[in-house]
Design an enzyme around this catalytic site. Structure first.
Site, PDB file in Angstrom:
ATOM      1  N   CYS A   1       2.817 -10.058  12.243  1.00 44.44           N
ATOM      2  CA  CYS A   1       1.713  -9.307  11.625  1.00 44.44           C
ATOM      3  C   CYS A   1       0.626 -10.229  11.111  1.00 44.44           C
ATOM      4  O   CYS A   1      -0.405 -10.404  11.724  1.00 44.44           O
ATOM      5  CB  CYS A   1       2.207  -8.400  10.503  1.00 44.44           C
ATOM      6  SG  CYS A   1       0.837  -7.487   9.719  1.00 44.44           S
TER       7      CYS A   1
ATOM      8  N   HIS B   1       0.833  -1.206   0.000  1.00 41.30           N
ATOM      9  CA  HIS B   1       0.000   0.000   0.000  1.00 41.30           C
ATOM     10  C   HIS B   1       0.872   1.262   0.000  1.00 41.30           C
ATOM     11  O   HIS B   1       0.490   2.292  -0.554  1.00 41.30           O
ATOM     12  CB  HIS B   1      -0.911   0.017   1.236  1.00 41.30           C
ATOM     13  CG  HIS B   1      -2.078  -0.929   1.149  1.00 41.30           C
ATOM     14  ND1 HIS B   1      -2.549  -1.428  -0.039  1.00 41.30           N
ATOM     15  CD2 HIS B   1      -2.875  -1.457   2.123  1.00 41.30           C
ATOM     16  CE1 HIS B   1      -3.590  -2.219   0.190  1.00 41.30           C
ATOM     17  NE2 HIS B   1      -3.799  -2.265   1.492  1.00 41.30           N
TER      18      HIS B   1
ATOM     19  N   HIS C   1       7.618  -5.033   8.244  1.00 43.33           N
ATOM     20  CA  HIS C   1       7.170  -4.951   9.640  1.00 43.33           C
ATOM     21  C   HIS C   1       6.795  -6.309  10.212  1.00 43.33           C
ATOM     22  O   HIS C   1       6.274  -6.386  11.319  1.00 43.33           O
ATOM     23  CB  HIS C   1       5.958  -4.016   9.739  1.00 43.33           C
ATOM     24  CG  HIS C   1       4.771  -4.474   8.943  1.00 43.33           C
ATOM     25  ND1 HIS C   1       4.715  -4.336   7.568  1.00 43.33           N
ATOM     26  CD2 HIS C   1       3.634  -5.106   9.302  1.00 43.33           C
ATOM     27  CE1 HIS C   1       3.578  -4.848   7.135  1.00 43.33           C
ATOM     28  NE2 HIS C   1       2.902  -5.331   8.166  1.00 43.33           N
TER      29      HIS C   1
END
Length: 376
Positions: A175, A52, A68
């Site tokens: 995540c 994104h 991440h």
């Protein structure tokens, strides 16, 4: 020779501006300051949220190091760090847990006030960066920045885990898996015997399916326009799958038809599109249905809808990192994985060297991968 207290030169994948590929360059990583931890990254997953940023849907500061969802080993620590030490295996936390702010203290909250969301800075707490390239500061994504051989995070944003955990698998607990699984068991609190619909069958969506199954849902309907994802969804717990493109009527009406006009008890939007958020919300029961937004929405997106859609009792809510308090929960989730309480292998379709990162993102965009893990 010890690198503690010294600048480390290493490879990193830097994005200089939106809609451009990653550049693998040599950066300088400064030593950790007080209450900071420098980590040698061992594996990092490719998540849709990273893409994104590349597409321009999420607004951040450039140049930036994304990533991440990772696992690594502590290389050195700054003054005052007590929760980890050099040599510890850790997962960086894109959602910190400072354990002091009102959100961390509240039993229901998990959005730490230290989180780098909203208007992200891409910097450490002191407003500076530990990454530089030829003297130029480089920003990092959501408190972590793991598409690099070394990163520096605050002690609030790192969790010590089982040293025996395989990096290329448990990085997903940083995540994708935790976000989807927790959306079902924590945020929605799916009940045994209930009916669920999961919009989007990528890595997070499939983890949501797993969470619905673990919670005892009797019917789990996967929704995706890519039929190639259906077999994996059924393997992980979906009882049936539907492709919205196969129907002339809106998918929410299809789901009402499939549930004898009642709608589903729980729906999950795991894509990050406002149209599918509305479709998911309007597919759940008008009185007691709960719809959970899991996918990351574009920065500039907005939704307009009639209040009547929720006035009758529907519950519409968001879920960040599956509702887990990160520092507390990540070590437990890793332990649960090691005890075979859930599996991660089916989510990982590709494992490749870090320098193949651009190929990994192409696999994501083409729908050919569920999770690609980069190894260092």
């Amino acid at each position: 020779m010890s690198t503690a207290g010294k600048v480390i030169k290493c490879k990193a994948a830097v994005v200089w501006e939106p809609k451009k590929p990653f550049s693998i360059v040599e950066i300088e990583v400064a030593p950790p300051k007080a209450h900071e931890v420098r980590i040698k990254i061992l594996a990092s997953g490719i998540c849709r949220s990273d893409d994104h940023v590349l597409s321009g849907a999420l607004i951040v500061n450039f140049p930036i190091i994304l990533g991440h969802e990772a696992m690594g080993v502590v290389e050195s620590v700054g003054e005052g760090v007590t929760s980890v030490k050099p040599g510890d295996k850790v997962i960086p936390l894109f959602l910190p847990q400072c354990e002091k702010c009102s959100f961390c203290i509240h039993p229901k909250g998990n959005l730490c006030e230290k989180a780098d969301f909203g208007i992200p800075t891409g910097l450490m707490y002191d407003g500076t960066s530990r990454f530089t390239y030829k003297g130029q500061p480089i920003y990092k994504f959501v408190s972590t920045g793991t598409f690099t051989e070394y990163t520096v995070v605050h002690e609030d944003a790192v969790a010590k885990i089982d040293a025996a955990a395989p990096p290329e698998k448990v990085c997903l607990i940083g995540c994708g898996f935790s976000t989807g699984y927790g959306a079902a068991v924590n945020s929605a609190k799916v009940e045994p015997g209930s009916t669920c619909a999961v919009f989007g069958l990528g890595g997070v969506g499939l983890s949501t399916v797993m969470g619905c199954k673990a919670a005892g849902a009797s019917r789990i309907i996967g929704v995706d326009i890519n039929k190639d994802k259906f077999p994996k969804a059924k393997q992980l717990g979906a009882t049936e799958c539907v492709n919205p493109l196969d129907f002339k009527k809106p998918i929410n009406e299809v789901l009402f038809d499939m549930t004898d006009g009642k709608g589903v008890d729980y729906s999950f939007e795991v894509i990050g599109r406002t149209d599918t958020m509305m479709a998911a919300m309007t597919s759940c029961n008008i009185n007691y249905g709960t719809s959970v937004i899991v996918g990351v929405p574009p920065s500039a997106s907005e939704i307009t809808f009639s209040p009547g859609l929720i006035f009758s009792g529907r519950n519409w809510k968001g879920s960040l990192f599956g509702g887990w308090k990160s520092k507390d929960s990540v070590p437990r989730l890793v332990s649960d994985f090691m005890q075979k309480k859930f599996v991660l292998d089916p989510l990982i379709t590709h494992t490749m060297p870090f320098d193949k990162i651009n190929e990994g993102f192409e696999l994501l965009r083409s729908g050919k991968s569920i999770r690609t893990v980069l190894v260092f």
